[in-house]
Design a protein around this motif. Structure first.
Motif, mmCIF file in Angstrom:
data_model
loop_
_atom_site.group_PDB
_atom_site.id
_atom_site.type_symbol
_atom_site.label_atom_id
_atom_site.label_comp_id
_atom_site.label_asym_id
_atom_site.label_seq_id
_atom_site.Cartn_x
_atom_site.Cartn_y
_atom_site.Cartn_z
ATOM 1 N N THR A 62 0.856 -1.188 0.000
ATOM 2 C CA THR A 62 0.000 0.000 0.000
ATOM 3 C C THR A 62 0.884 1.228 0.000
ATOM 4 O O THR A 62 1.970 1.241 0.594
ATOM 5 C CB THR A 62 -0.929 0.031 1.228
ATOM 6 O OG1 THR A 62 -0.137 -0.105 2.419
ATOM 7 C CG2 THR A 62 -1.935 -1.102 1.179
ATOM 8 N N ILE A 63 0.403 2.273 -0.675
ATOM 9 C CA ILE A 63 1.168 3.512 -0.813
ATOM 10 C C ILE A 63 0.487 4.600 -0.003
ATOM 11 O O ILE A 63 -0.736 4.756 -0.041
ATOM 12 C CB ILE A 63 1.241 3.957 -2.284
ATOM 13 C CG1 ILE A 63 1.651 2.782 -3.174
ATOM 14 C CG2 ILE A 63 2.215 5.110 -2.451
ATOM 15 C CD1 ILE A 63 1.467 3.056 -4.640
ATOM 16 N N GLN A 64 1.273 5.388 0.705
ATOM 17 C CA GLN A 64 0.731 6.538 1.403
ATOM 18 C C GLN A 64 0.620 7.711 0.437
ATOM 19 O O GLN A 64 1.137 7.673 -0.679
ATOM 20 C CB GLN A 64 1.623 6.908 2.591
ATOM 21 C CG GLN A 64 1.704 5.835 3.666
ATOM 22 C CD GLN A 64 2.569 6.253 4.830
ATOM 23 O OE1 GLN A 64 2.936 7.416 4.978
ATOM 24 N NE2 GLN A 64 2.913 5.293 5.676
ATOM 25 N N ALA A 65 -0.082 8.754 0.870
ATOM 26 C CA ALA A 65 -0.175 9.961 0.045
ATOM 27 C C ALA A 65 1.233 10.471 -0.259
ATOM 28 O O ALA A 65 2.126 10.412 0.598
ATOM 29 C CB ALA A 65 -0.979 11.024 0.772
ATOM 30 N N PRO A 66 1.475 10.972 -1.462
ATOM 31 C CA PRO A 66 2.833 11.399 -1.832
ATOM 32 C C PRO A 66 3.371 12.484 -0.902
ATOM 33 O O PRO A 66 2.634 13.362 -0.444
ATOM 34 C CB PRO A 66 2.646 11.944 -3.256
ATOM 35 C CG PRO A 66 1.402 11.300 -3.759
ATOM 36 C CD PRO A 66 0.515 11.129 -2.571
ATOM 37 N N LYS A 67 4.659 12.420 -0.626
ATOM 38 C CA LYS A 67 5.322 13.518 0.074
ATOM 39 C C LYS A 67 5.380 14.741 -0.819
ATOM 40 O O LYS A 67 5.202 15.870 -0.375
ATOM 41 C CB LYS A 67 6.737 13.098 0.475
ATOM 42 C CG LYS A 67 6.808 11.971 1.494
ATOM 43 C CD LYS A 67 8.254 11.649 1.835
ATOM 44 C CE LYS A 67 8.344 10.569 2.910
ATOM 45 N NZ LYS A 67 9.753 10.263 3.255
ATOM 46 N N TYR A 68 5.641 14.491 -2.102
ATOM 47 C CA TYR A 68 5.614 15.568 -3.091
ATOM 48 C C TYR A 68 5.618 14.959 -4.485
ATOM 49 O O TYR A 68 5.948 13.786 -4.671
ATOM 50 C CB TYR A 68 6.807 16.514 -2.929
ATOM 51 C CG TYR A 68 8.168 15.860 -3.030
ATOM 52 C CD1 TYR A 68 8.769 15.619 -4.271
ATOM 53 C CD2 TYR A 68 8.859 15.494 -1.882
ATOM 54 C CE1 TYR A 68 10.007 15.023 -4.366
ATOM 55 C CE2 TYR A 68 10.102 14.883 -1.966
ATOM 56 C CZ TYR A 68 10.681 14.659 -3.210
ATOM 57 O OH TYR A 68 11.908 14.065 -3.308
ATOM 58 N N GLN A 69 5.217 15.754 -5.453
ATOM 59 C CA GLN A 69 5.294 15.390 -6.867
ATOM 60 C C GLN A 69 6.378 16.229 -7.512
ATOM 61 O O GLN A 69 6.560 17.402 -7.161
ATOM 62 C CB GLN A 69 3.957 15.629 -7.559
ATOM 63 C CG GLN A 69 3.939 15.267 -9.040
ATOM 64 C CD GLN A 69 2.562 15.425 -9.664
ATOM 65 O OE1 GLN A 69 1.556 15.214 -8.996
ATOM 66 N NE2 GLN A 69 2.513 15.826 -10.919
ATOM 67 N N VAL A 70 7.117 15.623 -8.449
ATOM 68 C CA VAL A 70 8.211 16.327 -9.104
ATOM 69 C C VAL A 70 7.712 16.937 -10.415
ATOM 70 O O VAL A 70 7.155 16.233 -11.261
ATOM 71 C CB VAL A 70 9.387 15.380 -9.399
ATOM 72 C CG1 VAL A 70 10.517 16.125 -10.115
ATOM 73 C CG2 VAL A 70 9.899 14.746 -8.114
ATOM 74 N N ASN A 71 7.889 18.244 -10.554
ATOM 75 C CA ASN A 71 7.661 18.889 -11.847
ATOM 76 C C ASN A 71 8.918 18.679 -12.672
ATOM 77 O O ASN A 71 9.939 19.340 -12.450
ATOM 78 C CB ASN A 71 7.385 20.383 -11.663
ATOM 79 C CG ASN A 71 7.078 21.085 -12.982
ATOM 80 O OD1 ASN A 71 7.536 20.675 -14.050
ATOM 81 N ND2 ASN A 71 6.308 22.151 -12.913
ATOM 82 N N VAL A 72 8.876 17.705 -13.587
ATOM 83 C CA VAL A 72 10.097 17.325 -14.297
ATOM 84 C C VAL A 72 10.539 18.369 -15.306
ATOM 85 O O VAL A 72 11.607 18.249 -15.890
ATOM 86 C CB VAL A 72 9.935 15.952 -14.986
ATOM 87 C CG1 VAL A 72 9.740 14.854 -13.968
ATOM 88 C CG2 VAL A 72 8.808 15.980 -15.983
#
Length: 637
Positions: A372-382
């Motif tokens: 199971t995955i937790q909510a993202p710490k952050y998303q990367v704007n590539v």
């Protein structure tokens, strides 16, 4: 006369056979380099690969004729062949002049064999690019000399580095269209050098090329006398392979299968992902930690004195140790880690957004576990490398999140071992691959939390209550009658001196789950928590009755997998939407229809009905009392 002709024919066939055998023998021992071409749209990736295939004489005469015909049909000017058509195989690709799918092509030179993946440049096909890069040793980043660095140049460079590709070639293409201007080339190289340093690319090999004309592809070009570096093919032939570096690492072999052809032989087969192994070397089996020594290294061609990364072998051990598929055989004094909580980078590849808390299959080397995955710490704007706040990940998004597996897995950081650090996530319902990921490290707290052994077991709890623990999981639309029937079932069981507890959806949200809303992610977390509570109650020997909409099959399956076999009984309170809405005791459907209640199951949020429940109750033909009697009867069979 006929005999002489026949003999001559046989001699020719023998010579051809000898040539084929010699050719195969010549190529058998060549090293293999896997590489990708990437960059922005129309930077010339497909044309470059077509040129490599053409110059290495890997095109048959009938292919060449068809290619010339296709080139005339699509209106190629200035040359007889549109090399891109060698690679763009989909009709849509040829019609639009773009790459959509990943195309793999094989070619060889006197020194080395190659498999090249042509990856699409469009942002919407980022997942296809990641797929092609996942097995590559080298990336050729193409840049149109007229345009310089573009967004996709940066995106693909970041992705290639993220995937673990350390050999980067910056191919400044279409030099013929800027009259081989050295100053323009130098400016592009310097721009890329600054960008590469910002994302951690320490070294790369730049070169000026023209896939269209063939400059610096297989031979040095007179048009770029100022360039003294290698041609593209020279660099590809001589670059050090990742597998060479892997052989210097500690030994690792994920076990693919146990080879037991007869009672006299028991070996463990797999692909060596790192290191070197010899008979007599001490090894450790993970996760058990058992140790032994290697007795033999068996292959189809006979036993080996040693084996290295990249080889598939069967190891026999000196001791009878427990080892099966999913285990890892490592060098004894330097084993990999074992953990069940990690930080990871995740590349989301599914059209449906990631749902934190939903269980997925995680495949890591030969291991398959629920994760199971937790909510993202952050998303990367590539495009900018900026870290953005995110609650989920959409198609092609890249983020960093924590994940947890149902049991410990053997792993290493992706930067150290791509085999034991790279994983994919698979949807449990559709079996579709939804994400690829790279493990960074285990969470420190995972090493400090251990399961405490208890003297009073769950079997003892059940024995004291003189009953078999079970979970009656009621699911159905709002207004179907779940709570009414569940309440009747509990009353009947209590009258029979059964020990029960009823977990009702509304009641739980007043306390345990009061912090959760009704988004898909919150619904998943709501069911996960209830499942964990229900599991603890079965450990106490209770018959647990739950009444929740629980709209998603994946989450009901997640709870089923928490329980012992046979203890989870799914009860579908099957009521048509129109009937449930007609009852609408709480007035919820009316609010949902008016737009005052978002994410309401059956209106603007889906309900996935059970496909094979243990008990199905048709409320259009049974009264609540009759339904309760039927459920109790089935439970006590």
């Amino acid at each position: 006369m006929a005999t002489a002709v026949e003999n001559s024919s046989y001699q020719v066939q023998d010579l051809i056979a000898e040539d084929i055998d010699a050719y195969l023998l010549q190529h058998q021992h060549k090293s293999l380099l896997r590489f990708i071409t990437c960059g922005s749209v129309d930077d010339g990736k497909s044309t470059l690969i077509g040129r490599l295939l053409y110059d290495s004489k890997m095109i048959f005469e009938d292919q060449l004729a068809a290619l010339e015909s296709d080139s005339k049909r699509v209106g190629t000017q200035g040359q007889n062949i549109d090399f891109a058509l060698l690679v763009d195989g989909l009709a849509a690709e040829r019609e639009q002049g773009i790459t959509i799918d990943v195309a793999y092509r094989f070619f060889a030179t006197e020194k080395r064999k190659f498999i090249v993946a042509d990856t699409p440049g469009h942002e919407q096909y980022t997942r296809n690019m990641v797929t092609g890069a996942s097995t590559a040793d080298l990336a050729v980043i193409l840049v149109d000399a007229r345009k310089g660095l573009l967004t996709q140049t940066r995106r693909h460079s970041y992705l290639a580095h993220l995937i673990g590709i350390r050999n980067i070639v910056l191919a400044v293409n279409k030099m013929d269209l800027i009259d081989y201007d050295q100053s323009r080339y130098d400016a592009i190289v310097e721009d890329y050098r600054s960008f590469a340093a910002s994302i951690g690319i320490g070294a790369f090999t730049p070169m000026p090329i023209s896939g269209f004309i063939g400059d610096n592809i297989t031979s040095p070009s007179d048009n770029t006398r100022w360039y003294t570096g290698p041609t593209l093919i020279q660099h590809l032939e001589n670059v050090e392979l990742d597998v060479t570096a892997a052989r210097a690492m500690p030994f690792r072999m994920p076990v693919q299968w146990v080879n037991r052809p007869n009672l006299d032989f028991r070996g463990f087969s797999g692909l060596i992902s790192a290191g070197t192994i010899r008979p007599g070397d001490p090894v450790r089996i993970l996760p058990s930690g058992k140790t032994s020594t290697v007795r033999r290294i068996v292959t189809q061609g006979g036993d080996l004195e040693f084996a290295v990364a990249g080889q598939s072998v069967t190891l026999t051990l000196a001791d009878e140790v427990d080892c099966s598929r999913g285990d890892v055989i490592s060098i004894a004094e330097n084993p990999p880690e074992v953990a069940d909580q990690f930080e990871a980078t995740i590349v989301w590849m599914a059209d449906e957004a990631m749902l934190p808390g939903r269980p997925y299959w995680l495949k890591l080397a030969t291991q398959t576990v629920t994760a199971t995955i937790q909510a993202p710490k952050y998303q990367v704007n590539v495009n900018t490398m900026e870290h953005l706040a995110a609650k989920t990940l959409d198609l092609n998004a890249i983020g960093v999140a924590n994940l947890q597996t149902e049991r410990p897995v053997i792993f290493e950081a992706y930067g150290d071992n791509r085999t034991l650090g790279g994983f994919i996530l698979i949807d449990k319902i559709t079996n579709a691959t939804v994400a690829a990921g790279m493990l960074h490290f285990s969470l420190r707290r995972a090493q400090n939390v251990h399961w405490q052994a208890l003297d009073v077991t769950r079997d003892k709890h059940a024995e004291l209550k003189n009953q078999k623990p079970a979970v009656l999981w009621f699911t159905g639309l709002s207004g179907a009658g779940k709570s009414t029937i569940a309440n009747l079932v509990e009353k009947k069981l209590v009258r029979m001196n059964r020990h029960t507890f009823l977990l009702d959806g509304d009641n739980v949200r007043h306390g345990l789950n009061r912090d959760l809303g009704f988004t898909d992610a919150d619904r998943i977390e709501n069911i996960r928590r209830v499942g964990e509570v229900a599991k603890l109650m079965t450990d106490a020997g209770l018959i647990v009755i739950t009444a929740f909409i629980s709209p998603f099959r994946a989450e009901r399956q997640m709870v089923r997998e928490m329980m012992k076999s046979g203890e989870f009984i799914e009860v579908h309170i099957d009521t048509p939407l129109a009937e449930a809405e007609a009852r609408d005791v709480k007035g919820l459907y009316k609010k949902a229809r008016a737009g005052a209640l978002a994410n309401f199951t059956g209106i603007d949020s889906p309900y996935e009905a059970p496909e094979a429940p243990e008990i199905r109750i048709d409320t259009t033909s049974l009264t609540p009392e009759q339904a309760a009697d039927l459920i109790v009867e089935e439970l006590l069979k």
